[in-house]
Design a protein around this motif. Structure first.
Motif, PDB file in Angstrom:
ATOM      1  N   ARG A 191       0.837  -1.207   0.000  1.00  0.00           N
ATOM      2  CA  ARG A 191       0.000   0.000   0.000  1.00  0.00           C
ATOM      3  C   ARG A 191       0.871   1.255   0.000  1.00  0.00           C
ATOM      4  NH1 ARG A 191      -5.025  -1.211  -0.435  1.00  0.00           N
ATOM      5  NH2 ARG A 191      -5.774  -3.091   0.577  1.00  0.00           N
ATOM      6  N   PHE A 192       0.302   2.344  -0.581  1.00  0.00           N
ATOM      7  CA  PHE A 192       0.993   3.627  -0.502  1.00  0.00           C
ATOM      8  C   PHE A 192       0.907   4.137   0.931  1.00  0.00           C
ATOM      9  CE2 PHE A 192       0.018   3.506  -5.006  1.00  0.00           C
ATOM     10  CZ  PHE A 192       1.219   3.929  -5.539  1.00  0.00           C
ATOM     11  N   ALA A 193       1.914   4.826   1.348  1.00  0.00           N
ATOM     12  CA  ALA A 193       1.916   5.371   2.694  1.00  0.00           C
ATOM     13  C   ALA A 193       0.790   6.407   2.834  1.00  0.00           C
ATOM     14  CB  ALA A 193       3.266   6.004   3.011  1.00  0.00           C
ATOM     15  N   ALA A 194       0.672   7.313   1.900  1.00  0.00           N
ATOM     16  CA  ALA A 194      -0.418   8.287   1.912  1.00  0.00           C
ATOM     17  C   ALA A 194      -1.472   7.822   0.947  1.00  0.00           C
ATOM     18  CB  ALA A 194       0.112   9.665   1.519  1.00  0.00           C
ATOM     19  N   MET A 233      -0.145  15.996  -1.423  1.00  0.00           N
ATOM     20  CA  MET A 233       0.186  16.147  -0.002  1.00  0.00           C
ATOM     21  C   MET A 233      -0.899  15.475   0.824  1.00  0.00           C
ATOM     22  SD  MET A 233       1.298  20.069   0.479  1.00  0.00           S
ATOM     23  CE  MET A 233       2.545  20.808  -0.549  1.00  0.00           C
ATOM     24  N   PRO A 234      -0.554  15.010   2.018  1.00  0.00           N
ATOM     25  CA  PRO A 234      -1.618  14.462   2.882  1.00  0.00           C
ATOM     26  C   PRO A 234      -2.581  15.564   3.317  1.00  0.00           C
ATOM     27  CG  PRO A 234       0.504  14.499   4.024  1.00  0.00           C
ATOM     28  CD  PRO A 234       0.765  14.979   2.634  1.00  0.00           C
ATOM     29  N   ARG A 235      -3.839  15.206   3.552  1.00  0.00           N
ATOM     30  CA  ARG A 235      -4.804  16.183   4.053  1.00  0.00           C
ATOM     31  C   ARG A 235      -4.447  16.608   5.460  1.00  0.00           C
ATOM     32  NH1 ARG A 235     -10.886  14.102   2.858  1.00  0.00           N
ATOM     33  NH2 ARG A 235     -10.888  14.337   0.616  1.00  0.00           N
ATOM     34  N   GLN A 236      -4.823  17.855   5.858  1.00  0.00           N
ATOM     35  CA  GLN A 236      -4.600  18.298   7.234  1.00  0.00           C
ATOM     36  C   GLN A 236      -5.577  17.604   8.160  1.00  0.00           C
ATOM     37  OE1 GLN A 236      -4.567  22.623   6.835  1.00  0.00           O
ATOM     38  NE2 GLN A 236      -2.463  22.515   7.549  1.00  0.00           N
ATOM     39  N   GLN A 237      -6.859  17.449   7.684  1.00  0.00           N
ATOM     40  CA  GLN A 237      -7.853  16.737   8.491  1.00  0.00           C
ATOM     41  C   GLN A 237      -8.249  15.488   7.735  1.00  0.00           C
ATOM     42  OE1 GLN A 237     -10.752  19.830   8.753  1.00  0.00           O
ATOM     43  NE2 GLN A 237     -10.015  20.481  10.762  1.00  0.00           N
ATOM     44  N   ALA A 238      -8.451  14.438   8.480  1.00  0.00           N
ATOM     45  CA  ALA A 238      -8.852  13.188   7.831  1.00  0.00           C
ATOM     46  C   ALA A 238     -10.234  13.349   7.212  1.00  0.00           C
ATOM     47  CB  ALA A 238      -8.855  12.068   8.855  1.00  0.00           C
ATOM     48  N   ALA A 239     -10.522  12.594   6.179  1.00  0.00           N
ATOM     49  CA  ALA A 239     -11.839  12.622   5.551  1.00  0.00           C
ATOM     50  C   ALA A 239     -12.877  12.135   6.553  1.00  0.00           C
ATOM     51  CB  ALA A 239     -11.826  11.722   4.324  1.00  0.00           C
TER      52      ALA A 239
END
Ligand SMILES: [Cu+2]
Length: 481
Positions: free
Chosen positions: A440-443, A449-455
């Motif tokens: 799996r991809f890490a992000a 970029m990773p989101r600041q807040q999770a979905a």
């Protein structure tokens, strides 16, 4: 292939007294090289040169090479411009104009340094000329009617003479009432082979060529509309459409050259599956080796020629086609209403009470068009068709197949049939049985970029837009917005 002396007798019947009155006498005609006629759209085997300088001949897809005669060191050809009947694919014939019985006309093959004489007899109802696209030649041989020569009137024969000065792939076509004459199919290929070894030209095992051309023929009709500028509905290779285009058969390990000239009104990105190629030549001549780069698609603009070369080292049945998806379908797909996503339930029955044969298609995409045996007008072709070993190919127009086989004999161009894929090498339906777990991809999501807040959790369900129907009566129609 028919060789005939009675060509000019038959022409009187086709074009009437006007032609025979102006025609060259039969005695004078006897001094011309015999015009050779091709009546079928089958790919003719390469024409091994019976005399003159040796060369390795090309294979013209669904076409043929024009025989010549040697006359005191000069190669003499005889082209006859005339109305022809061309099968575009089984099930559809078109009334075109062409040369020596076919559109496109026969391929002319010569060798660099050859002295060439081409007799051009005009059996069309109007004047014509032949322009030798891409050649170095004396100005008066360039074939631009009005500019470099008077037009060739119906019934007349003109003579073109020049030396084939540089090797390459060229084309010929009229330079008189071009809009009509090219829209009617008048064109052909000209190959000048190098004399001996050429530093920029490799020897290949197979050398194919074809022209891109296009027609606008109303389904059920047979004569192209010459005034069409862009909206053609039959996209052809050598005046053939899939599934009428022959496939290209090669031996695994062959060096393959394909020469493609474009005489349509738009560009065609020609795409080969399974292999990468380089463009080794244009109408301007061979591309220097240092200027070549690998491609899997090459765009061929109007009036251009591209010569591609590759090593056919992957066995299989590889699609080879124009990448404009509207160019890989036939006339019935033109100008369809967009029904994708429209709910027809109930409607079809109501219409069928009035029109019993009414069918609804297109609400799930267009593949139904290929699956259903929709009644067609006479003399047209399904929009997308072709039956492969695993089902419908759903193609038309500019599409063919490169067949690479280990056991194809050198020089054998016959169809080897479908490729037998090695066991375990075909895409398959997932059965639910465990497969190797992918890393799996890490992000997750593959964003930059990773989101600041999770979905948010999935409790809300996917967002969906709904158009609300207007409420009955009055002017309430805007309330839904
Ligand atoms: Cu195209």
């Amino acid at each position: 292939m028919v060789s005939r002396r009675d060509l000019f007798v038959r022409s009187a019947g086709a074009l009437g007294a006007a032609v025979s009155a102006t025609a060259v006498s039969r005695v004078a005609m006897a001094a011309l090289p015999e015009p050779v006629l091709q009546t079928s759209a089958t790919t003719a085997p390469p024409l091994l040169p019976p005399n003159g300088r040796p060369y390795q001949p090309v294979l013209t897809l669904n076409g043929w090479t024009l025989p010549w005669r040697m006359n005191q060191g000069v190669k003499e050809f005889h082209l006859v411009a005339e109305p022809v009947l061309r099968e575009l694919a089984p099930g559809m014939k078109a009334h075109l104009w062409g040369y020596n019985g076919q559109s496109p006309g026969p391929t002319i093959e010569v060798v660099e340094g050859d002295r060439v004489r081409i007799f051009v007899t005009n059996r069309l109802p109007e004047h014509t000329s032949v322009h030798w696209h891409g050649q170095r030649l004396p100005n008066g041989m360039d074939g631009v009617s009005g500019l470099t020569q008077p037009a060739i009137q119906p019934g007349k024969t003109f003579v073109y003479e020049f030396e084939a000065r540089r090797p390459g792939t060229f084309m010929y076509h009229p330079h008189a009432d071009e809009m009509t004459q090219m829209a009617m199919g008048m064109m052909g290929l000209w190959i000048t082979h190098p004399r001996g070894r050429h530093p920029q030209i490799d020897t290949v095992d197979r050398d194919f060529c074809f022209l891109l051309n296009a027609f606008d023929i109303e389904p059920g009709a047979a004569t192209p509309r010459p005034s069409t500028m862009l909206d053609f509905n039959l996209w052809c290779w050598n005046s053939r459409v899939f599934p009428g285009i022959d496939s290209l058969h090669v031996r695994q390990g062959d060096r393959v050259r394909i020469r493609v000239g474009n005489l349509t009104m738009t560009n065609h990105p020609i795409h080969l599956h399974g292999h990468e190629f380089s463009v080794t030549g244009t109408d301007g001549g061979p591309v220097p080796r240092s200027a070549r780069w690998p491609e899997v698609t090459t765009d061929i603009a109007v009036g251009q020629m591209r010569q591609i070369e590759f090593l056919a080292d992957e066995p299989g049945d590889w699609a080879f086609h124009c990448h404009k998806s509207h160019h890989t379908m036939n006339a019935m797909g033109h100008g369809l209403p967009n029904l994708i996503g429209v709910d027809h339930s109930g409607l079809a029955q109501k219409i069928r009470r009035l029109v019993p044969e009414y069918m609804v298609m297109g609400e799930r995409g267009m593949a139904d068009m290929a699956e259903m045996e929709m009644p067609l007008p006479d003399n047209t072709l399904p929009m997308m068709t072709g039956q492969g070993p695993f089902g419908g190919v759903e193609m038309g127009g500019m599409f063919s197949i490169l067949k690479v086989r280990k056991d194809q004999k050198p020089g054998d161009y016959s169809d080897p049939g479908w490729y037998a894929q090695p066991k375990g090498s075909r895409a398959f339906e997932w059965s639910g049985a465990p497969l190797p777990t992918p890393a799996r991809f890490a992000a997750e999501g593959g964003q930059s970029m990773p989101r600041q807040q999770a979905a948010p959790a999935a409790s809300n369900g996917p967002t969906e837009l709904r158009a609300r129907k207007p409420q009955g009566g009055g002017h309430g129609g805007h309330s839904g917005h």
